[in-house]
Structure formats: structure tokens, C-alpha cells
Design a protein around this motif. Structure first.
Motif, PDB file in Angstrom:
ATOM      1  N   ARG A  58      -0.362   4.711   1.346  1.00 35.26           N
ATOM      2  CA  ARG A  58      -1.404   5.323   2.204  1.00 35.26           C
ATOM      3  C   ARG A  58      -1.318   6.740   2.455  1.00 35.26           C
ATOM      4  NH1 ARG A  58      -1.461   2.188   7.619  1.00 35.26           N
ATOM      5  NH2 ARG A  58      -1.998   0.661   6.285  1.00 35.26           N
ATOM      6  N   TYR A  72     -11.403   5.382   6.299  1.00 35.07           N
ATOM      7  CA  TYR A  72     -10.210   4.404   5.456  1.00 35.07           C
ATOM      8  C   TYR A  72     -10.877   3.863   4.280  1.00 35.07           C
ATOM      9  CZ  TYR A  72      -6.720   1.058   4.725  1.00 35.07           C
ATOM     10  OH  TYR A  72      -5.670   0.194   4.136  1.00 35.07           O
ATOM     11  N   ARG A 132      -2.000  -1.056  -3.571  1.00 37.67           N
ATOM     12  CA  ARG A 132      -2.955  -0.519  -3.702  1.00 37.67           C
ATOM     13  C   ARG A 132      -2.856   0.876  -3.079  1.00 37.67           C
ATOM     14  NH1 ARG A 132      -7.196  -4.733  -0.935  1.00 37.67           N
ATOM     15  NH2 ARG A 132      -7.133  -6.475  -2.591  1.00 37.67           N
ATOM     16  N   ASN A 173      -6.488   7.518   4.571  1.00 39.31           N
ATOM     17  CA  ASN A 173      -6.666   7.237   5.882  1.00 39.31           C
ATOM     18  C   ASN A 173      -7.252   8.790   6.465  1.00 39.31           C
ATOM     19  OD1 ASN A 173      -5.149   5.028   8.513  1.00 39.31           O
ATOM     20  ND2 ASN A 173      -7.147   5.984   8.687  1.00 39.31           N
ATOM     21  N   ALA A 224      -4.384   3.553  -0.694  1.00 38.56           N
ATOM     22  CA  ALA A 224      -5.261   3.701   0.413  1.00 38.56           C
ATOM     23  C   ALA A 224      -5.314   5.114   1.030  1.00 38.56           C
ATOM     24  CB  ALA A 224      -4.864   2.673   1.643  1.00 38.56           C
ATOM     25  N   TYR A 260       0.773  -1.245  -0.024  1.00 39.11           N
ATOM     26  CA  TYR A 260       0.038   0.152  -0.119  1.00 39.11           C
ATOM     27  C   TYR A 260       0.894   1.242   0.050  1.00 39.11           C
ATOM     28  CZ  TYR A 260      -3.916  -2.784   1.607  1.00 39.11           C
ATOM     29  OH  TYR A 260      -5.017  -3.803   1.867  1.00 39.11           O
ATOM     30  N   GLU A 269      -9.666   1.763   0.444  1.00 38.54           N
ATOM     31  CA  GLU A 269      -8.514   1.190  -0.390  1.00 38.54           C
ATOM     32  C   GLU A 269      -9.009   1.131  -1.888  1.00 38.54           C
ATOM     33  OE1 GLU A 269      -7.695  -2.655   0.871  1.00 38.54           O
ATOM     34  OE2 GLU A 269      -7.222  -1.993   3.024  1.00 38.54           O
TER      35      GLU A 269
END
Length: 130
Positions: free
Chosen positions: A7, A37, A47, A51, A49, A5, A39
Motif C-alpha cells: 500500500r 483508496y 495487489r 491510499n 493499493a 498488498y 486497488e
């Protein structure tokens, strides 16, 4: 380690969610506009993401922890590993700066440990809880 990820830790989660889902048209794999959150499928094994920034800061107690760092992180690079504890021990032994020791984050569905690179960026080593 496999980068699983990228993020982004965002201030305006709902606007960012709409941008990635509605403007960029990225398929949503998990989460929604209000979940704090999410994805997205970026046609890769890695991926993207999102948050809510405060959620991560509260979880890692970084909102007031280190005056040399921003009060809240802007991004985290997440590496999936087979054994979080062994990887964390290896990283600590090699001199990595640990932020949070390995633990189960049941609400997130992962076991993870957190580190900082020399420039202060947040790194996570994790594996799904199954």
C-alpha cells in the motif's frame, strides 16, 4: 501470513491514481480517481493499493504520535492472516511494536492490527470482514 498488498500512502492521490491506471495501464479492482483508496491488479496474488496519506495517518493517529518517525507514513506492507487477534498476540509476545490493537475497520471492510518493524515501517495484519 501471506503478503496481500503493498500500500503506497501518497500525497497527491488523484495524480498517482491516474499514473497507475492511465500510464501503467494497471486494471483498477477497487476505487476511482476521487475515492482516496484504490486497488490495482498487478498480475499477482499480491495487489498494489494507493491510499491518501492523511487518511491512514488520521486512522492510526500517527500524524503527531512519535517524534522519531515521519509525521505520516509513506507505505504499508499488508499481510492477510486467518486470525488477526491471534497473530497480533503472537507478534506482541515476540516483541513486535504494536501501533494499533486489533479492531474492525468497517469502512475499510477489514479487521486489522498495525505494527512497526525495527526501522519504523508500517505493517498491517488483516482479514476481510465477511
Amino acid at each position: 501470513m501471506r503478503c496481500s498488498y503493498i500500500r503506497l500512502l501518497v500525497d497527491d492521490y488523484e495524480a498517482c491514481f491516474r499514473f497507475y491506471s492511465d500510464v501503467l495501464k494497471l486494471p483498477v479492482l477497487r476505487g476511482d480517481e476521487h475515492s482516496r483508496y484504490a486497488e490495482f491488479d498487478v498480475d499477482s496474488t499480491t495487489r498494489l493499493a494507493l491510499n491518501q496519506r492523511e487518511v491512514m495517518a488520521e486512522a492510526l493517529e500517527t500524524d503527531t504520535a512519535d517524534p522519531g518517525l515521519p509525521h505520516q507514513d509513506r507505505m504499508a506492507v499488508v499481510f492477510e492472516v486467518d486470525d488477526v487477534d491471534a497473530t497480533a498476540a503472537r507478534l506482541v509476545a515476540a516483541g513486535a511494536r504494536q501501533v494499533m490493537a486489533p479492531r474492525d475497520w468497517t469502512a475499510w471492510g477489514i479487521r486489522a492490527a498495525h505494527f512497526r518493524d525495527p526501522d519504523g515501517y508500517l505493517l498491517e495484519v488483516s482479514r476481510p470482514l465477511i
